[in-house]
Design a protein around this motif. Structure first.
Motif, PDB file in Angstrom:
ATOM      1  N   THR A  56      38.777  24.195  42.280  1.00 29.36           N
ATOM      2  CA  THR A  56      38.589  25.027  40.730  1.00 29.36           C
ATOM      3  C   THR A  56      38.069  24.647  40.297  1.00 29.36           C
ATOM      4  O   THR A  56      37.671  23.045  39.925  1.00 29.36           O
ATOM      5  CB  THR A  56      40.037  25.870  39.892  1.00 29.36           C
ATOM      6  N   SER A 110      37.694  34.102  40.708  1.00 30.11           N
ATOM      7  CA  SER A 110      38.544  34.346  41.761  1.00 30.11           C
ATOM      8  C   SER A 110      39.215  35.667  42.061  1.00 30.11           C
ATOM      9  O   SER A 110      38.711  36.478  40.766  1.00 30.11           O
ATOM     10  CB  SER A 110      40.240  33.729  41.315  1.00 30.11           C
ATOM     11  N   GLU A 162      39.238  32.065  36.344  1.00 29.23           N
ATOM     12  CA  GLU A 162      38.878  30.966  37.201  1.00 29.23           C
ATOM     13  C   GLU A 162      37.488  31.014  38.229  1.00 29.23           C
ATOM     14  O   GLU A 162      37.744  32.532  39.013  1.00 29.23           O
ATOM     15  CB  GLU A 162      40.883  30.622  38.115  1.00 29.23           C
ATOM     16  N   HIS A 178      36.479  29.433  41.723  1.00 34.57           N
ATOM     17  CA  HIS A 178      36.133  28.211  42.723  1.00 34.57           C
ATOM     18  C   HIS A 178      35.016  27.124  43.422  1.00 34.57           C
ATOM     19  O   HIS A 178      33.545  28.565  43.291  1.00 34.57           O
ATOM     20  CB  HIS A 178      36.814  28.858  43.569  1.00 34.57           C
TER      21      HIS A 178
END
Length: 150
Positions: A54, A87, A93, A95
């Motif tokens: 992340t 995400s 979030e 990645h």
């Protein structure tokens, strides 16, 4: 206190010297030093079996906030070294994953730390002790400083 007695000055001068030593090697990889650090985090994650990391994790590892990290990631992504994906579970979030080109660059980058070891002309035990002392210093910083960097 005199300049040479200032810990912050010795750290600053040391970082400048190491960065200067790394510059020709990183130029061959077409990476800046901060970009190299991002790649180190992602290569490390890959060696540990992680397909992605992340943005928050990368920032924590490098003591960088997202405002500093995001432009680095964008530049690396534009070069085809990594990809970013939100995400599905939590769109806040993001990645970060290495591309095949980014993974392949790791083999060419292996020479960088070895170059410093050779140039330093210090026993490995002293360099390890220095790194461990710096680790302790980072851990000893006030909690609010650590939170501000996150």
């Amino acid at each position: 206190m005199d300049l040479d007695q200032q810990l912050c000055f010795k750290l600053y001068a040391g970082v400048r010297a190491v960065t200067k030593l790394y510059r020709p090697l990183l130029d061959e990889l077409e990476l800046t030093y901060p970009q190299y650090l991002v790649m180190l985090v992602l290569w490390e994650a890959g060696r540990r079996g992680k397909q992605s990391a992340t943005v928050k994790y990368v920032g924590e590892r490098l003591y960088l906030d997202s405002g500093t990290l995001t432009p680095l990631l964008k530049r690396l992504e534009s070069r085809g070294l990594l990809s970013r994906m939100r995400s599905r579970d939590d769109e806040r979030e993001v990645h970060v994953s290495l591309t095949a080109v980014g993974r392949a660059l790791e083999a060419r980058a292996e020479v960088v730390p070895r170059h410093l070891l050779c140039a330093a002309s210090l026993p490995l035990s002293e360099l390890v002790a220095l790194r461990e002392s710096l680790d302790r210093l980072l851990q000893a910083l006030p909690a609010e400083e650590k939170q501000r960097r996150s």
